[in-house]
Write an enzyme that holds these catalytic residues in place. Structure first.
Site, PDB file in Angstrom:
ATOM      1  N   LYS A  31      -9.422   2.429  -2.174  1.00  0.00           N
ATOM      2  CA  LYS A  31      -9.724   1.758  -1.085  1.00  0.00           C
ATOM      3  C   LYS A  31     -11.139   1.970  -0.698  1.00  0.00           C
ATOM      4  CE  LYS A  31      -7.342   1.694   3.404  1.00  0.00           C
ATOM      5  NZ  LYS A  31      -6.161   2.139   4.119  1.00  0.00           N
TER       6      LYS A  31
ATOM      7  N   CYS B  47      -5.632  -2.913   2.178  1.00  0.00           N
ATOM      8  CA  CYS B  47      -5.477  -2.629   3.736  1.00  0.00           C
ATOM      9  C   CYS B  47      -6.649  -2.831   4.552  1.00  0.00           C
ATOM     10  CB  CYS B  47      -4.869  -1.187   4.045  1.00  0.00           C
ATOM     11  SG  CYS B  47      -3.983  -1.146   5.427  1.00  0.00           S
TER      12      CYS B  47
ATOM     13  N   GLU C  35       0.763  -1.220  -0.008  1.00  0.00           N
ATOM     14  CA  GLU C  35      -0.102  -0.109   0.119  1.00  0.00           C
ATOM     15  C   GLU C  35       0.918   1.272  -0.106  1.00  0.00           C
ATOM     16  OE1 GLU C  35      -3.700   1.807   2.608  1.00  0.00           O
ATOM     17  OE2 GLU C  35      -2.223   0.324   3.714  1.00  0.00           O
TER      18      GLU C  35
END
Length: 426
Positions: free
Chosen positions: A194, A231, A118
């Site tokens: 994300k 994540c 990330e």
């Protein structure tokens, strides 16, 4: 004095006697994949530039009517190179130069699909809540990092997933945490933003960007159908589920997470996702401790500090049956290569039947209700207990003194007599 970090969980397991070690790995990791010998070029690069390379092959049943769909998946974990007080261009270029060496090793191992960690182009500065200079690392989807990786993608005929800090120049220069999917011809296949943004500990990311708006796309590449669960999304089972529903065969989880917060969860979550959704998953985490020029706090009562804590690496790959590779180091840069057969996704679905039995219509019905403001949970309360609001129990539950009683059951009365008494009656 700085804390001496543990090299890896596997380094502890390898201290066990051989027979105990094998059993420990079986219990923790399932059917341990077979180790693949490294090419001479990969070994030379790893030794010259001081990083690790590990390669594994997952066992799979050969089918009679479908040809194998063999793919080599790679993940890369690194630490930042320059001080966070160095100029932005110096930091960015140093990270690119370092990452390129590891990509060459992945290419030497024949990797077809590669994912980086990330926000790989920068320090993970979102703890600071400072906009400058950190937002200067942001770039459009076709920016310098994509152009840099596109050359390597063409050179090695490799699909590369590149998680960056995106600046959307079309929509007011807004910032997103984004993964760019670069095709093996150097083309941009697409992007994913994300979905879930943390607000926990020093993860002050919502100061910079909000939840993504790209859904749960799966990218059909020459080497399989790829999803990216960035994540914090790994803590949300429905996020993993949606990539599976959309047909993913490989789901990458590029991350930046620290030991004090999440390490006990790390070996479990991506593996559970593979088991539940019957696809391959790969957890990728950066390494090292990144110290920033200015102290910061996060409203949690802790003293002001300059670092996030230790990013513990430990990147790994899991197969659809829950078998997984050992992790990379907690302290060293590394490349992890896994040879997989995408046919295994369907084989495990056929064996376990999770997709056949999952009852999506039933979930959809109740999830729709749960999203409404007047939702009432489906709770059936014990009438003999006094509950508080929302059926919560007080510190000491109050049991009613005269709960509703059913009448005692009527049972036939049994009598027992001695053998002498039975003889008299006869």
């Amino acid at each position: 004095m700085a804390k001496q970090e543990l090299e890896s969980l596997e380094s502890l397991l390898k201290k066990l006697p051989a027979e105990d070690q094998a059993e420990a790995f079986r219990i923790l990791y399932g059917n341990l994949p077979e180790e693949i010998p490294l090419t001479e070029d990969a070994k030379m690069l790893a030794e010259k530039f001081d990083f690790d390379v590990a390669a594994w092959r997952f066992a799979v049943t050969r089918e009679q009517r479908r040809a194998p769909r063999i793919v080599r998946v790679g993940v890369i974990q690194t630490q930042i190179v320059e001080s966070t007080s160095a100029p932005v261009d110096v930091q960015f270029q140093a990270i690119c130069d370092r990452t390129e060496k590891l990509i060459h090793a992945a290419g030497a191992m024949g990797v077809n699909v590669l994912c980086l960690q990330e926000a790989w182009t920068m320090p993970f500065a979102f703890c600071t809540r400072e906009k400058q200079p950190w937002l200067e690392f942001a770039e459009p989807v076709d920016g310098p990092s994509t152009r840099f990786l596109a050359e390597l993608a063409r050179r090695y005929n490799m699909v590369i997933v590149s998680p960056i800090l995106e600046r959307d120049e079309t929509h007011g220069g807004t910032i997103h945490n984004t993964a760019v999917v670069i095709g093996n011809r150097g083309n941009i296949i697409g992007k994913h933003r994300k979905n879930h943004i943390p607000r926990v500990g020093d993860f002050n990311e919502s100061t910079y960007y909000m939840e993504g708006d790209t859904g749960h796309p799966v990218f059909a590449t020459q080497f399989g159908k790829v999803g990216i669960n960035i994540c914090y999304g790994r803590h949300h089972p429905l996020n993993w589920l949606m990539f599976g529903i959309n047909g993913a065969e490989i789901v990458f989880n590029p991350s930046a997470t620290v030991g004090a917060l999440s390490e006990p969860l790390w070996p479990i979550e991506a593996r559970c996702a593979s088991i539940a959704n019957n696809y391959f998953s790969a957890g990728i985490n950066r390494i090292g401790t990144e110290s920033f020029p200015n102290e910061f706090t996060s409203g949690d009562g802790k003293p002001a500090h300059k670092d996030f804590g230790h990013f513990y690496g430990s990147s790994y790959v899991t197969a659809p049956d829950g078998s997984r590779t050992p992790g990379l180091s907690r302290t060293r840069d590394g490349v992890l290569v896994s040879e997989i057969d995408l046919n295994q996704c369907q084989q495990v679905r056929d064996k376990w039947g999770f997709q056949m039995t999952q009852r999506l219509r039933e979930y959809a019905k109740w999830l729709k209700k749960a999203a409404e403001h007047d939702f009432q949970p489906q709770i059936i309360a014990d009438s003999g207990v006094e509950f508080g609001a929302n059926h919560s129990l007080p510190a000491r539950a109050n049991v009613k003194q005269t709960p509703h009683q059913l009448p005692p059951a009527q049972h036939p009365q049994l009598s027992y007599s001695s053998s002498e008494e039975r003889e008299k009656k006869e």
